[in-house]
Design a protein around this motif. Structure first.
Motif, mmCIF file in Angstrom:
data_model
loop_
_atom_site.group_PDB
_atom_site.id
_atom_site.type_symbol
_atom_site.label_atom_id
_atom_site.label_comp_id
_atom_site.label_asym_id
_atom_site.label_seq_id
_atom_site.Cartn_x
_atom_site.Cartn_y
_atom_site.Cartn_z
ATOM 1 N N ALA A 186 0.836 -1.208 0.000
ATOM 2 C CA ALA A 186 0.000 0.000 0.000
ATOM 3 C C ALA A 186 0.866 1.251 0.000
ATOM 4 C CB ALA A 186 -0.929 -0.006 1.207
ATOM 5 N N LEU A 187 1.939 1.212 0.777
ATOM 6 C CA LEU A 187 2.889 2.329 0.820
ATOM 7 C C LEU A 187 3.495 2.578 -0.556
ATOM 8 C CD1 LEU A 187 4.911 4.345 2.152
ATOM 9 C CD2 LEU A 187 6.316 2.365 2.728
ATOM 10 N N ILE A 188 3.956 1.500 -1.201
ATOM 11 C CA ILE A 188 4.593 1.618 -2.521
ATOM 12 C C ILE A 188 3.596 2.134 -3.551
ATOM 13 C CG2 ILE A 188 5.621 0.290 -4.416
ATOM 14 C CD1 ILE A 188 6.975 -1.447 -2.274
ATOM 15 N N ASN A 189 2.402 1.567 -3.544
ATOM 16 C CA ASN A 189 1.396 1.978 -4.534
ATOM 17 C C ASN A 189 1.002 3.442 -4.368
ATOM 18 O OD1 ASN A 189 1.320 -0.576 -5.684
ATOM 19 N ND2 ASN A 189 -0.350 -1.284 -4.372
ATOM 20 N N SER A 190 0.768 3.857 -3.122
ATOM 21 C CA SER A 190 0.385 5.247 -2.871
ATOM 22 C C SER A 190 1.493 6.200 -3.299
ATOM 23 C CB SER A 190 0.071 5.452 -1.384
ATOM 24 O OG SER A 190 -1.053 4.697 -0.995
ATOM 25 N N ILE B 28 11.590 4.290 -2.272
ATOM 26 C CA ILE B 28 10.648 3.376 -2.921
ATOM 27 C C ILE B 28 11.260 2.837 -4.208
ATOM 28 C CG2 ILE B 28 8.401 3.240 -4.084
ATOM 29 C CD1 ILE B 28 8.302 3.231 -0.986
ATOM 30 N N ASN B 29 11.959 3.701 -4.957
ATOM 31 C CA ASN B 29 12.707 3.219 -6.128
ATOM 32 C C ASN B 29 13.704 2.139 -5.726
ATOM 33 O OD1 ASN B 29 13.012 6.379 -7.978
ATOM 34 N ND2 ASN B 29 11.431 4.823 -7.998
ATOM 35 N N SER C 144 -4.446 1.115 7.332
ATOM 36 C CA SER C 144 -5.375 1.738 6.393
ATOM 37 C C SER C 144 -4.617 2.321 5.208
ATOM 38 C CB SER C 144 -6.162 2.847 7.100
ATOM 39 O OG SER C 144 -6.841 3.645 6.165
ATOM 40 N N ASP C 145 -5.101 2.020 3.999
ATOM 41 C CA ASP C 145 -4.480 2.591 2.803
ATOM 42 C C ASP C 145 -4.564 4.112 2.812
ATOM 43 O OD1 ASP C 145 -4.102 0.014 2.091
ATOM 44 O OD2 ASP C 145 -5.397 0.024 0.324
ATOM 45 N N GLU C 146 -5.603 4.632 3.444
ATOM 46 C CA GLU C 146 -5.786 6.079 3.484
ATOM 47 C C GLU C 146 -4.733 6.775 4.340
ATOM 48 O OE1 GLU C 146 -9.718 6.708 4.927
ATOM 49 O OE2 GLU C 146 -10.693 5.708 3.212
ATOM 50 N N PHE C 147 -4.126 6.024 5.251
ATOM 51 C CA PHE C 147 -3.141 6.631 6.147
ATOM 52 C C PHE C 147 -1.994 7.277 5.379
ATOM 53 C CE2 PHE C 147 1.002 5.986 8.267
ATOM 54 C CZ PHE C 147 0.862 6.934 9.268
#
Length: 573
Positions: A249-253, A435-436, A549-552
């Motif tokens: 989720a962190l990477i996608n966001s 993230i890269n 939470s993805d929203e976080f």
């Protein structure tokens, strides 16, 4: 004092040897008393055994701290480091049985021990939670003895190689830290030359570095097979006490907000008046680059910390005054920067390579943030002290934000634009670049076979370009720059923790600045003082956030957007 005082650890090698001899006797006695005997202990006797175990682990860590810091100051002392690492492994072998045997107890027995040892409950529960990845004691003994000749040995080779490496620049031979600092120079020709010189130096070491990368990958793959980990990043997630789902989720966001990076660099290109922004232009200062000597950096940090918390100020002041910090680059000194937590028997130790640049001010704040976190963590027992990387980077990044807010109040518009640019680039380096790095590692470690230099470079360039889109042109030379990143060698899949911490800190800092949480400072001190005695999700929930939470993640990303928007506004005025 601008270098470490290591005498608080050991006065000399003679004292070290006497300490090791005594520790060896104590661990042998512990093994004799408790091996194959945990099941027969009552609750109180188990607690006593656990506390003895903790004390012995602490003493062993005391030894390892000393020998590592000696090596970090002078990487030609590899044989000294290896000698005491091997002696420490022999001592550690006497303690190997304890956690393994605890995990083999019946569910009822282990739960009774956990209920009785309340101060150690989280630590013991984690042992049980992940016991399926344990091997037999004989197998663990073999892995322990071979560890110094596996990834650990290649990590040491990597460090020794880079600390001895010199790059030819304007007729002088300079260190890695010195050549990289020139990428922040206001003169584009100097940045370009520094980039080429650095790339040339990496190319000369390429065969060795590619081999080290492959050996790190191979050993991790073998360990994962032996311990039945799902994939190469699983052991890191377990240590970080978070799920792969949360990391995904962190990477996608983060990847979904790469347009912020492109917006920023396209604006920077316009300000600098360049047709194309090259990779060596990323850190080009806008306006006059800030020069700051160590004494001024010290006073800036102390004042910013004092404005936030007396406790922050007191610990930082003690670090400056009592030999906790090794400040300047030296021949054969380890590159980069770190804060080594040491043990409650002494204090943390900070390594810097200070070159009087603005980024060195923020690095100083970053490492002091770690030191404050580590020192506060001494409040919990030693087995609970170790902090997962996901929260370990929080204090360091928060400290940088304190410095940013402190110095920006005194600047005019042009100086403020310059500071915003530099800070946004720091955030990009801590967030997007990490993230890269993580997606690079995912692709690299997914390959079953060894990779050659070309294949590594292709993955590196593909993942790097994603971040910049069309805003930065990556040169051919940049294709080798994966090879100097130490986290890929020392701690595979470490890097996403920086991104995690960056977004967490931006969310926390936004809460702090909003004044909606009246007791924020007290809560934050409690957060840091908890060390690793609670899970990241439990710690973060103290502030009303849910890391599952993805929203976080979007809370922190919204803060990044606000900073980029403010930079764009300043650049258009």
């Amino acid at each position: 004092m601008k270098t470490w005082d290591l005498s608080i650890l050991f006065k000399d090698e003679k004292e070290l040897n006497l300490y090791i001899d005594e520790l060896s006797k104590q661990t042998k006695q512990f093994k004799q008393n408790y091996e194959n005997n945990l099941n027969s202990l009552n609750n109180e006797n188990f607690l006593q055994a656990l506390q003895k175990y903790e004390n012995l682990i602490l003493k062993l860590s005391h030894v390892l701290t000393y020998v590592y810091l000696i090596f970090a100051q002078d990487t030609t002392k590899g044989s000294f480091y290896a000698k005491y690492e091997n002696l420490s492994k022999e001592i550690e072998e006497n303690l190997l049985f304890f956690e393994l045997e605890f995990c083999e107890l019946s569910e009822e027995k282990s739960q009774d021990f956990i209920n009785h040892c309340k101060n150690y409950a989280f630590y013991l529960e984690n042992l049980i939670k992940h016991k399926q990845h344990n091997l037999s004691q004989k197998e663990e003994r073999i892995i322990l003895h071979l560890s110094n000749t596996g990834a650990s040995a290649f990590s040491r080779l990597f460090d020794e190689t880079f600390s001895a490496l010199r790059f030819k620049f304007d007729g002088k031979k300079i260190s890695e830290e010195e050549i990289l600092s020139k990428l922040y120079d206001s003169d584009r020709s100097i940045r370009k030359k520094a980039s080429k010189c650095f790339s040339k130096g990496l190319k000369k070491q390429n065969k060795l570095l590619v081999y080290i990368f492959n050996m790190i990958k191979t050993e991790l793959s073998s360990i994962c097979k032996l311990r039945a980990y799902e994939n190469p990043e699983t052991p890191r997630h377990i240590k970080n006490q978070i799920s792969k789902k949360s990391v995904d989720a962190l990477i996608n966001s983060t990847e979904n907000s790469f347009d912020l990076v492109a917006k920023f660099y396209n604006a920077k290109k316009k300000i600098l008046g360049y047709k194309h922004l090259k990779d060596y232009d990323r850190y080009a200062p806008i306006g006059q680059d800030m020069q700051i000597n160590f004494e001024d950096a010290k006073q800036t940090v102390l004042q910013a910390f004092k404005n936030f918390s007396t406790e922050f100020y007191n610990i930082a002041n003690e670090a400056f005054n009592n030999g906790w910090i090794d400040v300047y680059p030296k021949d054969f000194k380890q590159s980069g920067a770190f804060s080594h937590s040491s043990t409650p028997l002494t204090h943390p130790y900070i390594l810097l390579n200070f070159t009087n640049k603005r980024r060195d001010l923020f690095t100083l704040a970053h490492e002091l943030g770690h030191t404050i976190h580590q020192k506060l963590s001494y409040n919990v027992s030693f087995l609970n002290q170790d902090t997962p990387l996901t929260t370990a980077e929080t204090a360091s990044v928060f400290a940088e934000m304190l410095i940013f807010d402190h110095i920006k109040e005194k600047l005019n518009k042009n100086e403020l634009l310059s500071l915003y640019a530099a800070k946004i680039e720091d955030i990009f380096a801590t967030l997007y670049r990490q993230i890269n790095f993580t997606t690079f590692e995912r692709k690299f470690h997914a390959k079953s076979e060894e990779l050659n230099s070309k294949e590594l470079s292709e993955i590196w360039m593909e993942e790097s370009q994603k971040m910049f889109k069309d805003s930065v042109k990556l040169s051919k030379e940049y294709s080798l720059w994966y090879s100097y990143i130490p986290h890929f060698i020392h701690s595979p899949f470490y890097c996403y923790a920086y991104a995690y911490a960056q977004l967490l800190v931006l969310a926390l800092y936004g809460l702090y600045k909003s004044k909606k949480c009246e007791n924020f400072v007290q809560l934050y001190i409690k957060f840091l003082s908890s060390g690793g005695s609670k899970s990241p999700s439990e710690l973060v929930s103290m502030f009303g956030f849910d890391i599952e939470s993805d929203e976080f993640w979007n809370i922190g990303l919204e803060q990044v957007k606000k900073m980029v928007d403010e930079f764009l506004r300043l650049s258009d005025d």
